[in-house]
Design an enzyme around this catalytic site. Structure first.
Site, PDB file in Angstrom:
ATOM      1  N   CYS A   3       0.857  -1.183   0.000  1.00 54.13           N
ATOM      2  CA  CYS A   3       0.000   0.000   0.000  1.00 54.13           C
ATOM      3  C   CYS A   3       0.893   1.233   0.000  1.00 54.13           C
ATOM      4  CB  CYS A   3      -0.903  -0.007   1.243  1.00 54.13           C
ATOM      5  SG  CYS A   3      -1.731   1.563   1.535  1.00 54.13           S
ATOM      6  N   HIS A  45      -4.252   0.933   8.528  1.00 52.18           N
ATOM      7  CA  HIS A  45      -4.747   0.727   7.164  1.00 52.18           C
ATOM      8  C   HIS A  45      -6.246   0.443   7.179  1.00 52.18           C
ATOM      9  CE1 HIS A  45      -4.490  -0.228   2.881  1.00 52.18           C
ATOM     10  NE2 HIS A  45      -5.418  -1.134   3.149  1.00 52.18           N
ATOM     11  N   ASN A  85     -12.914   9.956  -1.934  1.00 52.42           N
ATOM     12  CA  ASN A  85     -13.425   9.135  -3.025  1.00 52.42           C
ATOM     13  C   ASN A  85     -13.495   7.691  -2.544  1.00 52.42           C
ATOM     14  OD1 ASN A  85     -13.458  11.332  -4.856  1.00 52.42           O
ATOM     15  ND2 ASN A  85     -11.254  11.112  -5.150  1.00 52.42           N
ATOM     16  N   GLY A  91     -13.475   7.300  -8.485  1.00 57.34           N
ATOM     17  CA  GLY A  91     -12.105   7.646  -8.851  1.00 57.34           C
ATOM     18  C   GLY A  91     -11.089   7.346  -7.766  1.00 57.34           C
ATOM     19  N   THR A  93      -8.131   5.794  -6.288  1.00 56.34           N
ATOM     20  CA  THR A  93      -6.996   5.102  -6.898  1.00 56.34           C
ATOM     21  C   THR A  93      -6.078   4.481  -5.844  1.00 56.34           C
ATOM     22  OG1 THR A  93      -5.734   7.169  -6.982  1.00 56.34           O
ATOM     23  CG2 THR A  93      -6.981   6.562  -8.958  1.00 56.34           C
ATOM     24  N   HIS A  98      -8.469   8.070   2.732  1.00 59.24           N
ATOM     25  CA  HIS A  98      -7.832   9.389   2.767  1.00 59.24           C
ATOM     26  C   HIS A  98      -8.861  10.472   2.516  1.00 59.24           C
ATOM     27  CE1 HIS A  98      -7.420   7.745  -1.327  1.00 59.24           C
ATOM     28  NE2 HIS A  98      -7.575   8.984  -1.775  1.00 59.24           N
TER      29      HIS A  98
HETATM   30  P1  DGP Z   1      -7.870   9.177  -4.898  1.00 59.59           P
HETATM   31  O1  DGP Z   1      -8.020   9.370  -6.379  1.00 59.59           O
HETATM   32  O2  DGP Z   1      -9.014   9.813  -4.126  1.00 59.59           O
HETATM   33  O3  DGP Z   1      -7.626   7.734  -4.521  1.00 59.59           O
HETATM   34  O4  DGP Z   1      -6.597  10.023  -4.502  1.00 59.59           O
HETATM   35  C1  DGP Z   1      -5.316   9.512  -4.415  1.00 59.59           C
HETATM   36  C2  DGP Z   1      -4.397  10.690  -4.383  1.00 59.59           C
HETATM   37  O5  DGP Z   1      -3.131  10.254  -3.941  1.00 59.59           O
HETATM   38  C3  DGP Z   1      -4.165  11.364  -5.731  1.00 59.59           C
HETATM   39  O6  DGP Z   1      -4.676  12.693  -5.680  1.00 59.59           O
HETATM   40  C4  DGP Z   1      -2.675  11.360  -5.938  1.00 59.59           C
HETATM   41  C5  DGP Z   1      -2.135  11.016  -4.567  1.00 59.59           C
HETATM   42  N1  DGP Z   1      -0.940  10.197  -4.578  1.00 59.59           N
HETATM   43  C6  DGP Z   1      -0.806   8.970  -5.170  1.00 59.59           C
HETATM   44  N2  DGP Z   1       0.443   8.505  -4.962  1.00 59.59           N
HETATM   45  C7  DGP Z   1       1.086   9.442  -4.217  1.00 59.59           C
HETATM   46  C8  DGP Z   1       2.408   9.532  -3.675  1.00 59.59           C
HETATM   47  O7  DGP Z   1       3.251   8.647  -3.833  1.00 59.59           O
HETATM   48  N3  DGP Z   1       2.712  10.651  -2.983  1.00 59.59           N
HETATM   49  C9  DGP Z   1       1.794  11.659  -2.778  1.00 59.59           C
HETATM   50  N4  DGP Z   1       2.205  12.718  -2.089  1.00 59.59           N
HETATM   51  N5  DGP Z   1       0.550  11.600  -3.265  1.00 59.59           N
HETATM   52  C10 DGP Z   1       0.210  10.514  -3.969  1.00 59.59           C
END
Ligand code: DGP
Length: 112
Positions: A3, A45, A85, A91, A93, A98
């Site tokens: 993760c 988690h 989300n 969306g 990801t 979070h």
């Molecule tokens: P969501 O689409 O709601 O699952 O948002 C995931 C967010 O996480 C997306 O806006 C980009 C952010 N993100 C993904 N990988 C990383 C990372 O390695 N570092 C940081 N700072 N943000 C990340």
């Protein structure tokens, strides 16, 4: 566990921290959608909003106590948006719960 956000909490992936306590970690989103874009996550988690339960919801309440503190520290006096989300259609990801804090400009009203 594979993760990304657990690895960020562990310090295995670098991040720009804006807040941390025993239960919560907050850092700047790597792909900001607004001048201020911060992610607030529980250290434990939890996959998504769907996985919030009576056993783990205390940290969610705590996150919502922390969010206004972060917003104040970031100078978001004009307001801000909090988004989570949940699932693919929304969306999501990263499957570690979070909350996005978005602010620093007048945000568009479209929600879908
Ligand atoms: P969501 O689409 O709601 O699952 O948002 C995931 C967010 O996480 C997306 O806006 C980009 C952010 N993100 C993904 N990988 C990383 C990372 O390695 N570092 C940081 N700072 N943000 C990340």
């Amino acid at each position: 566990m594979d993760c990304i956000f657990c690895k960020i909490i562990a310090g295995d992936i670098p991040s720009t921290k804006v807040y941390e306590d025993e239960q919560v970690y907050a850092f700047r989103d790597i792909n900001p959608q607004a001048p201020t874009h911060i992610l607030v996550i529980p250290k434990a988690h939890i996959e998504s909003v769907n996985a919030v339960s009576p056993e783990n919801s205390g940290v969610v309440a705590h996150i919502f106590e922390v969010i206004p503190q972060i917003a104040k520290a970031e100078g978001l006096t004009g307001g801000y948006r909090v988004v989570s989300n949940c699932g693919a259609d929304a969306g999501q990801t990263v499957f570690h719960l979070h909350f996005h804090i978005l602010g620093g400009k007048e945000l568009a009203l479209e929600m879908a």
